[in-house]
Scaffold this active site. Structure first.
Site, short mmCIF file in Angstrom:
data_model
loop_
_atom_site.label_atom_id
_atom_site.label_comp_id
_atom_site.label_asym_id
_atom_site.label_seq_id
_atom_site.Cartn_x
_atom_site.Cartn_y
_atom_site.Cartn_z
N GLU A 1 0.83 -1.20 0.00
CA GLU A 1 0.00 0.00 0.00
C GLU A 1 0.86 1.25 0.00
OE1 GLU A 1 -3.89 -1.86 2.16
OE2 GLU A 1 -2.79 -0.32 3.21
N CYS B 1 -10.93 -0.60 4.25
CA CYS B 1 -10.45 -1.66 3.35
C CYS B 1 -9.60 -2.69 4.06
CB CYS B 1 -9.76 -1.08 2.13
SG CYS B 1 -8.61 0.19 2.55
#
Ligand code: SAH
Ligand code: SF4
Length: 340
Positions: free
Chosen positions: A89, A331
């Protein structure tokens, strides 16, 4: 087999790759990559034959964005990026003044095992290479053209991947000053000395969390091999060589590391160093516990009294805003931007 990506190659490396072509070709290609073009075909100031040759031998992206999630409240955007063997990420954060910071990852997972950290609970898979790190920046810049700062506070421990970090910075710092780059470490003394001796001259942040040795060893197992006296020595050395203020980061865990004793120990640790303390209220991650109790956020009162205890002892503190918390919750918190 995937072709090597040119996104992790600085101008000097492109010159070597292209030799004996004239040097200005390397700069032209670098400028295109830096401008975010997605194919060699579009590099219209290069001869066709060179574009074709580059396309046969190299690619421009070895990673791809799977998903991007926007946090409406804070303006942060989190990108989930597919790399060989997993997902990393990278986060774009916007501060109150509208400046954009790119928060990048250096490893797939992390081996350090800090008890409060999601990435730590994932374990370690591998180091990211220079291209995989640089491409995170390019992916973010595809959404936001003006990035003011870079922080290595994503997944992984940057000082355990100094080669990948240095490679990426050799590219990113062709267009951004090292002063606008911050590397955050859990406190690896040899890595700090290596940065002090060999650079790059980035800003340094150290995740201290607490300066009570026994507690720190339990929260951050790395502390056993890199005890606080050696950590302090390495920071004094770093400041002597680099002359830079260092940020001490403290993730605040409710009822764990916010006592008067923590404030006193932190002040003792900071003595003789030029530091500012960044206070980061713990960002909840499910199923993490300490001492048999689930970890919890510090209360408002706890935060302000800990901060006051540090300031009363003369330490400068900054309280980190909780930007982007919405998106990490939304998420599944793969592991990055625990900070926001
Ligand atoms: N490995 C490096 C850089 C990545 S972690 C390091 O540890 O410094 C970046 C920061 O996130 C560190 O300061 C770490 O202490 C903090 N952090 C980890 N988990 C967190 C959480 N759940 N909430 C808030 N901050 C967290
Ligand atoms: Fe690794 Fe940093 Fe998380 Fe610790 S806080 S487990 S060093 S990423």
């Amino acid at each position: 087999m995937l072709k090597p990506s040119l996104s992790g190659v600085p101008v000097s490396g492109l010159e070597d790759i292209l030799s004996p072509l004239p040097r200005y070709r390397a700069k032209q290609i670098f400028d295109w990559i830096n401008a975010g073009v997605s194919s060699f075909e579009l590099m219209n100031n290069l001869p066709f034959s060179l574009r074709r040759e580059l396309d046969e031998r190299f690619c421009l992206r070895k990673t791809s964005v799977l998903n991007s999630v926007k946090d409406d409240a804070g303006g942060a955007v989190k990108l989930q990026i597919s790399v060989e063997g997993g997902i990393i990420e990278a986060v774009a954060l916007v501060d109150a003044a509208g400046r954009l910071t790119a928060c990048l990852s250096t490893q797939l997972g992390c081996a350090m095992g800090c008890v409060f950290c999601k990435t730590g609970s994932l374990g370690f898979t591998r180091n990211l290479d220079g291209a995989e790190i640089t491409e995170q920046f390019y992916h973010i810049r595809g959404l936001h053209p003006d990035i003011s700062n870079i922080v290595f506070m994503g997944m992984g421990e940057p000082l355990l991947n100094l080669a990948g970090l240095r490679q990426a910075l050799s590219v990113l710092c062709e267009t951004m000053s090292t002063r606008r780059v911050t590397v955050s470490t859990c406190g690896l003394t040899d890595g700090i000395v290596s940065l002090a001796d060999s650079g790059p001259a980035v800003r340094l942040a150290v995740s201290l969390t607490t300066a009570r040795e026994t507690l720190r060893r339990r929260l951050m197992p790395v502390s056993a091999a890199h005890p606080l006296d050696r950590l302090k020595e390495s920071l004094l050395y770093y400041q002597k060589r680099q002359g830079r203020r260092v940020t001490l980061e403290a993730v605040l865990l409710g009822g764990v590391n916010t006592s008067e004793a923590d404030a006193a120990a932190m002040t003792g640790f900071a003595r003789g160093l030029d530091v500012v303390v960044n206070l980061i209220p713990w960002n909840p991650v499910e199923n993490l516990s300490f001492d048999g109790m689930p970890l919890k956020e510090p209360s408002r009162a706890e935060l302000s009294s800990f901060r006051a205890a540090l300031e009363a002892r003369g330490l400068k503190t900054v309280l980190r805003r909780k930007k982007g918390r919405g998106i990490s919750g939304a998420c599944g918190q793969l592991g990055v931007c625990k900070l926001y």
